[in-house]
Design an enzyme around this catalytic site. Sequence first.
Site, PDB file in Angstrom:
ATOM      1  N   ASN A 133      39.211  41.456  42.805  1.00 35.32           N
ATOM      2  CA  ASN A 133      38.897  40.844  44.098  1.00 35.32           C
ATOM      3  C   ASN A 133      39.161  41.774  45.276  1.00 35.32           C
ATOM      4  O   ASN A 133      38.571  41.617  46.339  1.00 35.32           O
ATOM      5  CB  ASN A 133      39.654  39.532  44.258  1.00 35.32           C
ATOM      6  CG  ASN A 133      39.016  38.445  43.418  1.00 35.32           C
ATOM      7  OD1 ASN A 133      37.801  38.422  43.260  1.00 35.32           O
ATOM      8  ND2 ASN A 133      39.828  37.562  42.859  1.00 35.32           N
ATOM      9  N   HIS A 168      44.681  36.525  34.873  1.00 37.50           N
ATOM     10  CA  HIS A 168      43.520  36.208  35.719  1.00 37.50           C
ATOM     11  C   HIS A 168      42.183  36.400  35.000  1.00 37.50           C
ATOM     12  O   HIS A 168      41.771  37.526  34.732  1.00 37.50           O
ATOM     13  CB  HIS A 168      43.574  37.074  36.995  1.00 37.50           C
ATOM     14  CG  HIS A 168      42.472  36.785  37.953  1.00 37.50           C
ATOM     15  ND1 HIS A 168      41.878  37.749  38.720  1.00 37.50           N
ATOM     16  CD2 HIS A 168      41.837  35.625  38.267  1.00 37.50           C
ATOM     17  CE1 HIS A 168      40.930  37.202  39.454  1.00 37.50           C
ATOM     18  NE2 HIS A 168      40.883  35.918  39.210  1.00 37.50           N
ATOM     19  N   SER A 201      43.854  34.099  41.834  1.00 38.87           N
ATOM     20  CA  SER A 201      42.995  35.255  42.083  1.00 38.87           C
ATOM     21  C   SER A 201      43.572  36.153  43.169  1.00 38.87           C
ATOM     22  O   SER A 201      43.052  37.229  43.408  1.00 38.87           O
ATOM     23  CB  SER A 201      41.600  34.796  42.467  1.00 38.87           C
ATOM     24  OG  SER A 201      41.677  33.793  43.453  1.00 38.87           O
ATOM     25  N   GLU A 229      42.467  40.210  33.976  1.00 37.68           N
ATOM     26  CA  GLU A 229      43.435  41.033  34.708  1.00 37.68           C
ATOM     27  C   GLU A 229      44.833  40.527  34.368  1.00 37.68           C
ATOM     28  O   GLU A 229      45.084  39.315  34.462  1.00 37.68           O
ATOM     29  CB  GLU A 229      43.239  40.858  36.216  1.00 37.68           C
ATOM     30  CG  GLU A 229      42.351  41.878  36.860  1.00 37.68           C
ATOM     31  CD  GLU A 229      42.253  41.659  38.362  1.00 37.68           C
ATOM     32  OE1 GLU A 229      42.533  42.602  39.096  1.00 37.68           O
ATOM     33  OE2 GLU A 229      41.883  40.558  38.799  1.00 37.68           O
TER      34      GLU A 229
HETATM   35  N1  CAA Z   1      29.689  29.377  28.690  1.00 35.91           N
HETATM   36  C1  CAA Z   1      29.224  30.022  27.593  1.00 35.91           C
HETATM   37  N2  CAA Z   1      28.197  30.899  27.654  1.00 35.91           N
HETATM   38  C2  CAA Z   1      27.596  31.062  28.851  1.00 35.91           C
HETATM   39  C3  CAA Z   1      28.011  30.412  30.026  1.00 35.91           C
HETATM   40  C4  CAA Z   1      29.120  29.547  29.910  1.00 35.91           C
HETATM   41  N3  CAA Z   1      29.615  28.896  30.978  1.00 35.91           N
HETATM   42  N4  CAA Z   1      27.219  30.819  31.053  1.00 35.91           N
HETATM   43  C5  CAA Z   1      26.338  31.693  30.543  1.00 35.91           C
HETATM   44  N5  CAA Z   1      26.560  31.851  29.217  1.00 35.91           N
HETATM   45  C6  CAA Z   1      25.914  32.795  28.303  1.00 35.91           C
HETATM   46  C7  CAA Z   1      24.521  32.406  27.941  1.00 35.91           C
HETATM   47  O1  CAA Z   1      24.518  31.548  26.816  1.00 35.91           O
HETATM   48  C8  CAA Z   1      23.897  33.763  27.629  1.00 35.91           C
HETATM   49  O2  CAA Z   1      24.268  34.170  26.308  1.00 35.91           O
HETATM   50  P1  CAA Z   1      23.401  35.244  25.435  1.00 35.91           P
HETATM   51  O3  CAA Z   1      23.616  36.580  26.079  1.00 35.91           O
HETATM   52  O4  CAA Z   1      23.995  35.146  24.086  1.00 35.91           O
HETATM   53  O5  CAA Z   1      21.985  34.792  25.502  1.00 35.91           O
HETATM   54  C9  CAA Z   1      24.557  34.692  28.611  1.00 35.91           C
HETATM   55  O6  CAA Z   1      25.781  34.049  29.001  1.00 35.91           O
HETATM   56  C10 CAA Z   1      23.699  34.927  29.824  1.00 35.91           C
HETATM   57  O7  CAA Z   1      23.410  33.665  30.418  1.00 35.91           O
HETATM   58  P2  CAA Z   1      21.997  33.239  31.014  1.00 35.91           P
HETATM   59  O8  CAA Z   1      20.892  33.922  30.267  1.00 35.91           O
HETATM   60  O9  CAA Z   1      21.958  31.757  31.136  1.00 35.91           O
HETATM   61  O10 CAA Z   1      22.042  33.711  32.516  1.00 35.91           O
HETATM   62  P3  CAA Z   1      22.131  35.150  33.120  1.00 35.91           P
HETATM   63  O11 CAA Z   1      21.550  36.195  32.270  1.00 35.91           O
HETATM   64  O12 CAA Z   1      21.613  34.940  34.488  1.00 35.91           O
HETATM   65  O13 CAA Z   1      23.699  35.431  33.194  1.00 35.91           O
HETATM   66  C11 CAA Z   1      25.840  35.342  34.208  1.00 35.91           C
HETATM   67  C12 CAA Z   1      24.578  34.552  33.826  1.00 35.91           C
HETATM   68  C13 CAA Z   1      26.553  35.794  32.953  1.00 35.91           C
HETATM   69  C14 CAA Z   1      26.701  34.359  34.990  1.00 35.91           C
HETATM   70  C15 CAA Z   1      25.413  36.597  35.051  1.00 35.91           C
HETATM   71  O14 CAA Z   1      24.590  36.209  36.105  1.00 35.91           O
HETATM   72  C16 CAA Z   1      26.584  37.354  35.609  1.00 35.91           C
HETATM   73  O15 CAA Z   1      27.225  38.128  34.942  1.00 35.91           O
HETATM   74  N6  CAA Z   1      26.879  37.130  36.913  1.00 35.91           N
HETATM   75  C17 CAA Z   1      28.016  37.751  37.584  1.00 35.91           C
HETATM   76  C18 CAA Z   1      29.261  36.997  37.257  1.00 35.91           C
HETATM   77  C19 CAA Z   1      30.478  37.603  37.908  1.00 35.91           C
HETATM   78  O16 CAA Z   1      30.438  38.603  38.594  1.00 35.91           O
HETATM   79  N7  CAA Z   1      31.600  36.941  37.682  1.00 35.91           N
HETATM   80  C20 CAA Z   1      32.863  37.353  38.261  1.00 35.91           C
HETATM   81  C21 CAA Z   1      33.093  36.570  39.489  1.00 35.91           C
HETATM   82  S1  CAA Z   1      34.588  37.073  40.247  1.00 35.91           S
HETATM   83  C22 CAA Z   1      35.764  36.161  39.507  1.00 35.91           C
HETATM   84  O17 CAA Z   1      35.541  35.327  38.687  1.00 35.91           O
HETATM   85  C23 CAA Z   1      37.131  36.459  39.967  1.00 35.91           C
HETATM   86  C24 CAA Z   1      37.668  35.597  41.030  1.00 35.91           C
HETATM   87  O18 CAA Z   1      38.864  35.435  41.082  1.00 35.91           O
HETATM   88  C25 CAA Z   1      36.831  34.999  42.092  1.00 35.91           C
END
Ligand code: CAA
Length: 291
Positions: free
Chosen positions: A190, A140, A119, A152
Amino acid sequence: MDIQTIGIVGAGQMGNGIAHVMALAGYDVLLTDVSAEALQKAVDTITGNLDRQVGRGKVSEADRDATLKRIVTTQALADLGQSDLVIEAATERETVKQAIFEDLIPHLKPTTILTSNTSSISITRLASRTDRPEKFMGFHFMNPVPVMQLVELIRGIATDKETFAACRAVVEKLGKTAASAEDFPAFIVNRILMPMINEAVYTLYEGVGSVESIDSSLKLGANHPMGPLELADFIGLDTCLAIMNVLHDGLADTKYRPCPLLTKYVEAGWLGRKSQRGFYDYRGDVPVPTR
Ligand code: CAA
């Protein structure tokens, strides 16, 4: 370049998500980890996530079964030798990644593309210590991998056009979108996301808001799916701190200084969801703010 077999190093949070989406897209996956327990946990997680996708009508039962069959796990790094593309998704420590590449490279075909899911670590520096800097780049993924649309792609200074094009084609086959980033500290996502999270921690540290008010402000006031402190716990506070340090050291600008409160949480071993405590305490039925 015809890519069919993908080797993934590291079966943790990112590695298992990458194995999931690659196998679902039709690639043969070789997933390796030093720990047999981590490999089993990864297969269980992938199965659970595929079941959830089946339950929501996004994946058919036949595709779930075929996906699981395409994933082979192994504790031997040498078994990744026949991969056309390798994605390293091990611990975010440069010495660990370097040691993996040293052990892996003698087993690889000369044509294998080598990538890292890092990352924030310099792609050019990682590449320079391999036998194939022109076939090395950053690949990424975002967490959770099966859900997030972006990948990315980071070109090191020596990465050639064919390697970049082959990785872009893989991202397209996954049905995801590639963002091309140059190799500067923390790349694009990031570089922007972590200072926001760090600022949220300063907002807490200075008493401007509580954990709850900061998170609801960004969720309800800026339409973020998660508040910044909830997101920090989700990513891991140690990872957030490590990325802030990369930005601070690499860009030498005090605007990237990590908040002392973030450091304090990491010193306490309160790393977020993975250790059950961070800005929230996850040990009960519902997360409870720790400040
Ligand atoms: N695998 C498969 N599907 C998943 C899953 C997983 N691990 N986690 C969630 N889902 C799916 C669910 O089944 C659901 O699908 P539908 O739309 O078909 O119903 C959908 O994702 C939404 O899930 P939930 O309803 O359970 O929960 P939510 O609406 O609260 O969403 C989330 C969860 C998608 C994580 C949302 O909260 C979100 O987008 N959060 C922000 C995530 C983010 O910013 N990530 C980037 C982090 S930075 C990074 O990763 C880079 C780094 O280097 C640090």
